[in-house]
Design a protein around this motif. Structure first.
Motif, PDB file in Angstrom:
ATOM      1  N   LEU A 149      10.291  -7.630  13.067  1.00 53.29           N
ATOM      2  CA  LEU A 149      11.355  -8.105  12.178  1.00 53.29           C
ATOM      3  C   LEU A 149      11.151  -9.551  11.742  1.00 53.29           C
ATOM      4  O   LEU A 149      11.344  -9.884  10.563  1.00 53.29           O
ATOM      5  CB  LEU A 149      12.717  -7.967  12.861  1.00 53.29           C
ATOM      6  N   GLU A 150      10.760 -10.414  12.659  1.00 53.87           N
ATOM      7  CA  GLU A 150      10.585 -11.824  12.321  1.00 53.87           C
ATOM      8  C   GLU A 150       9.463 -12.002  11.296  1.00 53.87           C
ATOM      9  O   GLU A 150       9.586 -12.796  10.361  1.00 53.87           O
ATOM     10  CB  GLU A 150      10.297 -12.644  13.575  1.00 53.87           C
ATOM     11  N   LEU A 151       8.393 -11.233  11.469  1.00 58.04           N
ATOM     12  CA  LEU A 151       7.271 -11.315  10.527  1.00 58.04           C
ATOM     13  C   LEU A 151       7.689 -10.835   9.142  1.00 58.04           C
ATOM     14  O   LEU A 151       7.412 -11.501   8.136  1.00 58.04           O
ATOM     15  CB  LEU A 151       6.091 -10.481  11.038  1.00 58.04           C
ATOM     16  N   TRP A 152       8.376  -9.701   9.084  1.00 61.16           N
ATOM     17  CA  TRP A 152       8.782  -9.149   7.784  1.00 61.16           C
ATOM     18  C   TRP A 152       9.813 -10.044   7.100  1.00 61.16           C
ATOM     19  O   TRP A 152       9.780 -10.212   5.883  1.00 61.16           O
ATOM     20  CB  TRP A 152       9.322  -7.732   7.958  1.00 61.16           C
ATOM     21  N   ARG A 153      10.710 -10.615   7.870  1.00 62.36           N
ATOM     22  CA  ARG A 153      11.684 -11.551   7.280  1.00 62.36           C
ATOM     23  C   ARG A 153      10.970 -12.782   6.724  1.00 62.36           C
ATOM     24  O   ARG A 153      11.317 -13.287   5.657  1.00 62.36           O
ATOM     25  CB  ARG A 153      12.715 -11.971   8.328  1.00 62.36           C
ATOM     26  N   SER A 154       9.983 -13.256   7.475  1.00 64.31           N
ATOM     27  CA  SER A 154       9.210 -14.418   7.016  1.00 64.31           C
ATOM     28  C   SER A 154       8.423 -14.092   5.759  1.00 64.31           C
ATOM     29  O   SER A 154       8.303 -14.931   4.857  1.00 64.31           O
ATOM     30  CB  SER A 154       8.262 -14.894   8.127  1.00 64.31           C
ATOM     31  N   LEU A 155       7.898 -12.879   5.683  1.00 63.60           N
ATOM     32  CA  LEU A 155       7.206 -12.438   4.465  1.00 63.60           C
ATOM     33  C   LEU A 155       8.169 -12.434   3.279  1.00 63.60           C
ATOM     34  O   LEU A 155       7.842 -12.903   2.191  1.00 63.60           O
ATOM     35  CB  LEU A 155       6.621 -11.034   4.654  1.00 63.60           C
ATOM     36  N   GLY A 156       9.369 -11.895   3.520  1.00 69.80           N
ATOM     37  CA  GLY A 156      10.372 -11.866   2.455  1.00 69.80           C
ATOM     38  C   GLY A 156      10.714 -13.252   1.957  1.00 69.80           C
ATOM     39  O   GLY A 156      10.790 -13.501   0.749  1.00 69.80           O
ATOM     40  N   GLN A 157      10.908 -14.184   2.893  1.00 73.17           N
ATOM     41  CA  GLN A 157      11.233 -15.565   2.521  1.00 73.17           C
ATOM     42  C   GLN A 157      10.068 -16.220   1.785  1.00 73.17           C
ATOM     43  O   GLN A 157      10.258 -16.960   0.815  1.00 73.17           O
ATOM     44  CB  GLN A 157      11.581 -16.369   3.771  1.00 73.17           C
ATOM     45  N   ALA A 158       8.850 -15.953   2.244  1.00 72.58           N
ATOM     46  CA  ALA A 158       7.666 -16.531   1.600  1.00 72.58           C
ATOM     47  C   ALA A 158       7.540 -16.044   0.157  1.00 72.58           C
ATOM     48  O   ALA A 158       7.248 -16.831  -0.758  1.00 72.58           O
ATOM     49  CB  ALA A 158       6.412 -16.160   2.391  1.00 72.58           C
ATOM     50  N   TYR A 159       7.782 -14.764  -0.061  1.00 69.11           N
ATOM     51  CA  TYR A 159       7.731 -14.225  -1.428  1.00 69.11           C
ATOM     52  C   TYR A 159       8.822 -14.864  -2.302  1.00 69.11           C
ATOM     53  O   TYR A 159       8.604 -15.108  -3.489  1.00 69.11           O
ATOM     54  CB  TYR A 159       7.910 -12.711  -1.414  1.00 69.11           C
ATOM     55  N   LEU A 169      11.562  -7.939  -2.170  1.00 66.82           N
ATOM     56  CA  LEU A 169      12.362  -6.736  -1.937  1.00 66.82           C
ATOM     57  C   LEU A 169      11.581  -5.718  -1.114  1.00 66.82           C
ATOM     58  O   LEU A 169      12.141  -5.063  -0.231  1.00 66.82           O
ATOM     59  CB  LEU A 169      12.796  -6.121  -3.269  1.00 66.82           C
ATOM     60  N   GLU A 170      10.284  -5.590  -1.402  1.00 66.12           N
ATOM     61  CA  GLU A 170       9.438  -4.682  -0.616  1.00 66.12           C
ATOM     62  C   GLU A 170       9.409  -5.100   0.847  1.00 66.12           C
ATOM     63  O   GLU A 170       9.406  -4.265   1.747  1.00 66.12           O
ATOM     64  CB  GLU A 170       8.012  -4.683  -1.179  1.00 66.12           C
ATOM     65  N   ALA A 171       9.374  -6.409   1.074  1.00 68.35           N
ATOM     66  CA  ALA A 171       9.313  -6.928   2.447  1.00 68.35           C
ATOM     67  C   ALA A 171      10.622  -6.685   3.198  1.00 68.35           C
ATOM     68  O   ALA A 171      10.613  -6.462   4.418  1.00 68.35           O
ATOM     69  CB  ALA A 171       8.981  -8.414   2.427  1.00 68.35           C
ATOM     70  N   TYR A 172      11.754  -6.729   2.482  1.00 67.65           N
ATOM     71  CA  TYR A 172      13.044  -6.561   3.163  1.00 67.65           C
ATOM     72  C   TYR A 172      13.418  -5.090   3.385  1.00 67.65           C
ATOM     73  O   TYR A 172      14.340  -4.802   4.158  1.00 67.65           O
ATOM     74  CB  TYR A 172      14.151  -7.275   2.384  1.00 67.65           C
TER      75      TYR A 172
END
Length: 406
Positions: A149-159, A169-172
């Motif tokens: 979860l932390e990695l995917w949330r960080s990906l979402g924020q980075a995008y 949106l894909e990341a979340y």
């Protein structure tokens, strides 16, 4: 003469030969897609082992590398502050290349930080490099059995930081799926809010609507009145943008009910105006709903006047006048226009008063009551002269009415 001809022919042959030779040696096309600086594999003095070595760093190696990378970040920031953007991003790219040896999460967080800076500096090439690397990490994350979860949330924020809402949106998506499975109400709400805002940033109102409807339902069930109002306001905006008057009406009516119950009348005039407009739109198919439009415009005016919101009161009166005129109720339109003059005077809106007198003049003209129309236009001219605006218009109207009257 013969000698001259030989020279010309020889020159022509040489020219043709050189042309053929030039054509045979095609120039090399420039490399349109230079390699990403984030993918350079040259050994780095800060790296304890070669990049080919896939063994994770020991805790001792990490303790040495992390502060060194933080120092690179500081150095790059100082270079940027000094105006050397090129060198700054060269240093940041070096940091990012080395961050990957600290794990995916550490790398994504660094990419997110530098990506935000690159976007702010309008460095589209750097933004592209970072986005490409984020996508590569996303593929790695997708291959993992468990959702980090932390990695995917960080990906979402980075995008989000590199302004790629679709990728965000894909990341979340896996984040929302996981927190739903975990039945974590707080995480569900937080994730839905992020997804809703991302849809709105992409102006995708049709996808934003069900997100905010769910958020509203959750807030209502949890008796979270503060967020309930916030989601209703968002939905009102969404349904207005998508031109869905019935849906908008439902939402605005709920909002009005909440404000009345809380005795928060300040918002009522604007809400009643919006409700009246929606009824007016729906009345195109069902004329009986015009009565509801009248009722809400009147309530908007009355409440606004009581609250001394004279600008809003004037808007409500304009709506009423337009409705009266559309129904051929000229007398009611005239009476309301006279009230409009008083309302505009209360807010010292001389331009609004001038327009109201023009409106009164036009209404009297419709009824061929020329003396009254003349008086209205003369009052309008007095204001126009004070404002030094539209004087010629009112002078023309006065001449026109004078000719018609006499």
């Amino acid at each position: 003469m013969l000698r001259r001809l030989i020279v010309i022919v020889t020159a022509a042959i040489l020219f043709n030969s050189s042309l053929t030779l030039a054509q045979s040696k095609k120039p090399k096309l420039p490399d349109k897609f230079p390699p990403s600086p984030l993918e350079i594999t040259t050994p780095d003095p800060l790296l304890p082992r070669l990049p080919k070595d896939k063994q994770p760093l020991s805790s001792e190696e990490r303790q040495k590398l992390e502060p060194a990378l933080d120092a690179l970040n500081q150095e790059a920031a100082m270079k940027l502050q000094a105006g050397d953007q090129v060198t700054a991003f060269e240093i940041w790219n070096r940091e990012l290349r080395l961050r990957r040896f600290l794990g995916l999460l550490a790398e994504v967080q660094a990419l997110s930080r530098v990506g935000a800076i690159a976007w702010k500096q309008n460095d589209s090439q750097e933004v592209q490099y970072i986005t490409q690397r984020l996508q590569a990490i996303q593929k790695q994350a997708q291959s993992q059995k468990a959702v980090d979860l932390e990695l995917w949330r960080s990906l979402g924020q980075a995008y989000q930081n590199v302004r790629s809402p679709k990728l965000a949106l894909e990341a979340y998506d896996p984040v929302l799926l996981t927190v739903r499975q975990q039945k974590d109400p707080t995480a569900i709400v937080e994730t839905l809010k992020i997804i809703g805002e991302l849809h709105l940033s992409w102006f995708d109102y049709s996808k934003a609507a069900p997100i905010y409807e769910e958020l509203l339902s959750l807030a209502t069930s949890q008796k979270d009145s503060l967020n309930e109002v916030a989601y209703l306001q968002r939905l009102a905006e969404i349904y207005e943008q998508t031109q869905q008057p019935q849906m908008s009406l439902n939402i605005l009516s709920k909002l009005a009910e909440i404000y009345v119950n809380e005795n928060n009348l300040t918002e009522i005039p604007e809400l009643k105006l919006a409700i009246g407009s929606n009824y007016e739109s729906l009345a195109k198919k069902d004329p009986n709903l015009l009565l509801e439009a009248f009722k809400n415009y009147q309530e908007s005016y009355t409440t606004a006047w009581q609250l001394q919101q004279y600008v809003r009161a004037g808007e409500a009166l304009q709506k009423l006048i337009a409705l009266y005129r559309s129904q051929g109720q000229i007398e009611e339109a005239l009476q309301t226009s006279q009230i409009l003059v008083e309302t505009q005077a209360q807010s010292a809106n001389f331009y609004g008063m001038m327009q109201a007198y023009d409106q009164i003049g036009q209404l009297y003209l419709e009824r061929k009551e020329y003396p009254q129309a003349l008086t209205a236009f003369q009052k309008g001219l007095e204001l126009a002269q004070q404002l030094k605006h539209e004087e010629a218009y009112f002078t023309g109207q006065i001449e026109k009415v004078s000719k018609a009257n006499f």
